[in-house]
Design a protein around this motif. Sequence first.
Motif, PDB file in Angstrom:
ATOM      1  N   MET B   1       0.849  -1.196   0.000  1.00 26.80           N
ATOM      2  CA  MET B   1       0.000   0.000   0.000  1.00 26.80           C
ATOM      3  C   MET B   1       0.888   1.250   0.000  1.00 26.80           C
ATOM      4  N   GLU B   5      -1.740   6.504   0.422  1.00 27.24           N
ATOM      5  CA  GLU B   5      -3.009   5.821   0.725  1.00 27.24           C
ATOM      6  C   GLU B   5      -3.112   5.551   2.230  1.00 27.24           C
ATOM      7  N   TRP B   9      -6.011   6.766   4.843  1.00 32.03           N
ATOM      8  CA  TRP B   9      -6.721   5.864   5.766  1.00 32.03           C
ATOM      9  C   TRP B   9      -6.629   6.394   7.202  1.00 32.03           C
ATOM     10  N   GLU B  77       0.013  10.597  -7.498  1.00 30.84           N
ATOM     11  CA  GLU B  77      -0.653  10.846  -6.217  1.00 30.84           C
ATOM     12  C   GLU B  77      -1.184  12.286  -6.136  1.00 30.84           C
ATOM     13  N   TYR B 128     -10.811  11.821   1.369  1.00 31.10           N
ATOM     14  CA  TYR B 128      -9.982  10.663   1.736  1.00 31.10           C
ATOM     15  C   TYR B 128     -10.473   9.409   1.011  1.00 31.10           C
ATOM     16  N   ILE B 132      -8.366   7.071  -1.599  1.00 37.45           N
ATOM     17  CA  ILE B 132      -8.208   5.627  -1.361  1.00 37.45           C
ATOM     18  C   ILE B 132      -8.740   4.843  -2.559  1.00 37.45           C
ATOM     19  N   HIS B 135      -6.416   5.023  -5.499  1.00 39.65           N
ATOM     20  CA  HIS B 135      -5.246   4.160  -5.299  1.00 39.65           C
ATOM     21  C   HIS B 135      -5.602   2.701  -5.552  1.00 39.65           C
ATOM     22  N   ARG B 136      -6.771   2.284  -5.046  1.00 42.85           N
ATOM     23  CA  ARG B 136      -7.211   0.886  -5.201  1.00 42.85           C
ATOM     24  C   ARG B 136      -7.478   0.574  -6.676  1.00 42.85           C
TER      25      ARG B 136
END
Lengths: 70, 138
Positions: B1, B5, B9, B77, B128, B132, B135-136
Motif C-alpha cells: 500500500m 493511501e 486511511w 498521487e 480521503y 483511497i 489508489h485501489r
Amino acid sequence: MAKPLPITNCVKELREAMGMTQAELGERVGLTRQTIAAIEQRRYSPSLETAFRIADTFNTNLEAVFEYQP
Amino acid sequence: MANHEKTAWIMMVVLLIASGKLLQTIIQHSETLGTLVPPNAGILIQYVIALVVLSIIGHIALAITSKQALEKKDERERQFEVYGSHISGLVLGLGCVTALGHYLVHFDGSLLFYSVFAALIASQITEYLVVIWRHRRG
C-alpha cells in the motif's frame, strides 16, 4: 477492471533487462513503486517529463519506450 | 500500500473517531437540555485538539512502521489529490446549499451551524475516500 490507457510501453521489459526493481526505477525517476507498477500495467500514463526521464534511465529515446495505440 | 493511501486511511479513521465523539457529546448535551444544544466553543476546541493529537499519533506510527513515510507525493498521487479535492468541494457546496435552504424554512441558526460543520466533515471524508478509491483502482 478499468480499460487500459492508449499509451503502451515496454518499461517492464527494459527494467528487467537492466536488473532493476520497480522501487529502484521509481527512485531514479521520482515516482513511487506503485506508480511504476501502474505504468507497466497501462493503468497510468506518465507526464511527458517523466516519460523522458524513464527513457533516459534506460539510455534510449522516448519512442523506444512508449507508443501511442488509439 | 502506498504511503499516500496509508495517510488517507489514517486521517479518515482519525476524523471518523473525533467526529463520532463530537456527535455523541452534542447528542448527550441536547438530551440533557431537551433541545438542540447551541454551538459551543469549548466542545469544538476539544474536537480540534483531539483531531490534531490523533493525527500526530497516527503519523508518528506511520513514520515508525513505514520506511516510505518521508517520501514526497509523486505526480500520480498529486492527481488523485486534485481529483479528491474537486469531489470534496462538490460535497461541501451541496451540503452548504442544503443547510442554507433548510435555514430559510426553519430559521434554526444552531442547526445551520451544525449542518455546515457536518458538510465540512463529510467533504473531508469524501476526499480521503476518493484518494483511497483511486489508489485501489489504479
